[in-house]
Design a protein around this motif. Structure first.
Motif, short mmCIF file in Angstrom:
data_model
loop_
_atom_site.label_atom_id
_atom_site.label_comp_id
_atom_site.label_asym_id
_atom_site.label_seq_id
_atom_site.Cartn_x
_atom_site.Cartn_y
_atom_site.Cartn_z
N ARG A 25 -8.83 12.09 1.73
CA ARG A 25 -7.86 13.18 1.55
C ARG A 25 -8.39 14.25 0.61
NH1 ARG A 25 -2.04 10.97 -0.31
NH2 ARG A 25 -1.33 9.98 1.58
N LYS A 39 4.38 9.24 -10.22
CA LYS A 39 3.17 9.86 -10.81
C LYS A 39 2.65 9.01 -11.96
CE LYS A 39 3.95 14.52 -9.36
NZ LYS A 39 4.29 15.88 -9.67
N SER A 54 0.83 -1.21 0.00
CA SER A 54 0.00 0.00 0.00
C SER A 54 0.86 1.26 0.00
CB SER A 54 -0.92 0.01 1.23
OG SER A 54 -1.92 -0.96 1.08
N1 COS Z 1 -2.45 11.24 -10.97
C1 COS Z 1 -1.41 12.11 -11.02
N2 COS Z 1 -0.61 12.36 -9.97
C2 COS Z 1 -0.85 11.69 -8.82
C3 COS Z 1 -1.92 10.78 -8.70
C4 COS Z 1 -2.74 10.55 -9.84
N3 COS Z 1 -3.77 9.70 -9.80
N4 COS Z 1 -1.92 10.28 -7.43
C5 COS Z 1 -0.88 10.88 -6.79
N5 COS Z 1 -0.25 11.73 -7.64
C6 COS Z 1 0.90 12.59 -7.34
C7 COS Z 1 0.58 13.55 -6.22
O1 COS Z 1 -0.07 14.70 -6.72
C8 COS Z 1 1.94 13.87 -5.67
O2 COS Z 1 2.56 14.83 -6.50
P1 COS Z 1 3.34 16.10 -5.87
O3 COS Z 1 4.48 15.51 -5.08
O4 COS Z 1 3.79 16.88 -7.07
O5 COS Z 1 2.38 16.81 -5.01
C9 COS Z 1 2.70 12.57 -5.84
O6 COS Z 1 2.00 11.82 -6.85
C10 COS Z 1 2.74 11.74 -4.57
O7 COS Z 1 1.42 11.48 -4.18
P2 COS Z 1 0.99 11.32 -2.65
O8 COS Z 1 1.58 12.44 -1.85
O9 COS Z 1 -0.48 11.16 -2.61
O10 COS Z 1 1.75 9.97 -2.27
P3 COS Z 1 1.62 9.01 -1.00
O11 COS Z 1 2.92 8.42 -0.72
O12 COS Z 1 0.93 9.74 0.11
O13 COS Z 1 0.72 7.78 -1.53
C11 COS Z 1 -1.22 6.48 -2.00
C12 COS Z 1 -0.52 7.87 -1.94
C13 COS Z 1 -1.36 5.83 -0.64
C14 COS Z 1 -2.57 6.85 -2.53
C15 COS Z 1 -0.45 5.57 -2.97
O14 COS Z 1 0.78 5.12 -2.40
C16 COS Z 1 -1.23 4.36 -3.41
O15 COS Z 1 -2.09 4.46 -4.30
N6 COS Z 1 -0.96 3.19 -2.82
C17 COS Z 1 -1.53 1.94 -3.28
C18 COS Z 1 -0.64 1.32 -4.28
C19 COS Z 1 -1.36 0.28 -5.08
O16 COS Z 1 -2.45 0.49 -5.57
N7 COS Z 1 -0.72 -0.85 -5.23
C20 COS Z 1 -1.23 -1.90 -6.03
C21 COS Z 1 -0.11 -2.43 -6.81
S1 COS Z 1 -0.45 -2.75 -8.44
S2 COS Z 1 -1.63 -4.24 -8.48
#
Ligand code: COS
Length: 386
Positions: A380, A232, A131
């Protein structure tokens, strides 16, 4: 990007026929052999299923998200392992290249992805980064014009079939900004695969560890050519994938509901078909209403996804895709549970498909982001708004 309405109607009808006439009859073979028969894979290639989401200029069919969701719904109406064979080519394995790749990368890879000649797999997850994807540890160190990669990827769907990976590794410091996405051919020296995972369900899907030891990947294989953009790219790919999975969940809910209605009409107790009892009808009604709600969410979100300017990120659409993923995958879990209940003891016997589907759908709430991750994304975004 979208296919013209007439061609799309023909494609959808062909997919419906394929599911009904080729895939549903092969569900038991899939279960027994734990693999998708090779002739079925060839038919999938011939139908263009590997290239559903890839633009026509690269040899794909070029569906819009809304069209792709309608096709995914139909493919959800049979054992989910069938879709998984080409699912990574349509979604998480190829979309990073399409969204963020250089013109050379797109031209060099996508036509082979669209034809099914090259199977792509998405390698993000690691033993200590599930995650919390931004915590991934796989190192990529620059030596001249080559990156040397070391580390392990875990639960990688289609890795045993893959010709190349869209793989995230750390080229910079900690956190999301230190991650880059690479195109990594699976035959590079230093890549080994772990043993194929034995799973609760979805027999016929293939997942395993991918271990990289001093694997030399040209710097030119960074998607888009710019380091530090990989997280990203992964998030954009997953956002899109979550919508596709929501549609698959709705298709499977439809199938389980149809199986349950058929059983309720045929099975007799207390002198009549059990479907004549209101307590059975109540379970069927809950399934139908929740499926309708879920499918409405998918269609609405897909239209919003298509309405964005190409390549743009919209926080509202990101949030809605997570709403759809959360609701639809939880919904199909409840539908499968009721399906087993309606079948009674027979629902626990693996001769009946509902037992298998009950196990298969459990994964939908886990991969491409757990329900709890979707809640975090939704929560969020709500807190960010004025
Ligand atoms: N589109 C474009 N940019 C995105 C985005 C999206 N859908 N989601 C996040 N970003 C960007 C954010 O805007 C941020 O950019 P800035 O640093 O310029 O502000 C950057 O990516 C980091 O995002 P964030 O701060 O939200 O990162 P976190 O570490 O807090 O993680 C979660 C966010 C928990 C949502 C993420 O780690 C996640 O989705 N985890 C699950 C992973 C998953 O689905 N694994 C399955 C594996 S594949 S089967």
């Amino acid at each position: 990007m979208s296919l013209d309405i007439e061609s799309f109607e023909l494609l959808l009808a062909a997919v419906q026929r394929f599911v009904k006439e080729r895939l549903v009859p092969a569900e038991n073979i899939l279960e027994e052999t734990d693999d998708v028969p090779a002739d079925i894979v060839e038919d999938m290639k011939a139908m263009g299923l590997f290239g559903l989401s890839i633009p026509e200029e690269y040899g794909g069919i070029g569906l819009s998200m809304s069209q792709e969701c309608q096709v995914a719904f139909e493919l959800g109406r049979t054992s989910l392992a069938f879709r998984s064979v080409f699912g990574t080519n349509v979604g998480i394995g190829s979309q990073g290249i399409l969204m963020d790749g250089t013109p050379e990368q797109k031209q060099g890879i996508l036509p082979r992805v669209a034809s099914g000649e090259l199977i792509m797999s998405f390698a993000l997850t690691e033993p200590d980064a599930g995650s919390d994807a931004a915590a991934l540890k796989m190192r990529a160190e620059l030596h001249g014009d080559v990156y040397v990669l070391n580390g392990t990827k875990r639960f990688i769907t289609n890795a045993p079939r893959a010709g190349a990976f869209t793989l995230m590794a750390r080229t910079g410091g900690p956190g999301a900004g230190g991650i880059s996405s690479f195109i990594v051919p699976s035959n590079l020296p230093g890549i080994t695969l772990g043993k194929t995972d034995r799973k609760m369900g979805q027999r016929g899907t293939k997942t395993c560890d991918v271990i990289l030891e001093n694997v030399r990947v040209p710097a030119a294989n960074i998607i888009g050519g710019v380091p530090g953009q990989g997280f990203k790219t992964a998030m954009k790919v997953l956002e899109r994938g979550r919508l596709h999975i929501s549609a698959v969940a709705c298709g499977m809910a439809q199938r389980i509901l149809e199986e349950s209605v058929a059983y309720a009409k045929e099975r007799r107790q207390f002198g009549k078909a059990i479907g004549e009892f209101q307590l059975i009808q109540a379970m069927l009604a809950d399934c139908q209403a929740e499926l309708y709600a879920g499918w409405s969410m998918v269609q609405d979100c897909a239209l919003r996804y298509d309405a964005k300017p190409a390549g743009a990120s919209d926080p509202d659409v990101i949030m809605r895709a997570s709403c759809a993923k959360m609701f639809c995958t939880e919904m199909v879990g409840r539908v499968a549970d009721r399906g087993v209940q309606i079948h009674g003891g027979a629902g626990y016997i693996n001769e009946y498909k509902v037992e298998r589907f009950y196990r298969d759908v459990r994964l939908l709430r886990l991969y491409e982001g757990t329900t709890q991750i979707q809640q975090i994304i939704i929560g969020r975004e709500l807190m960010r708004r004025d």
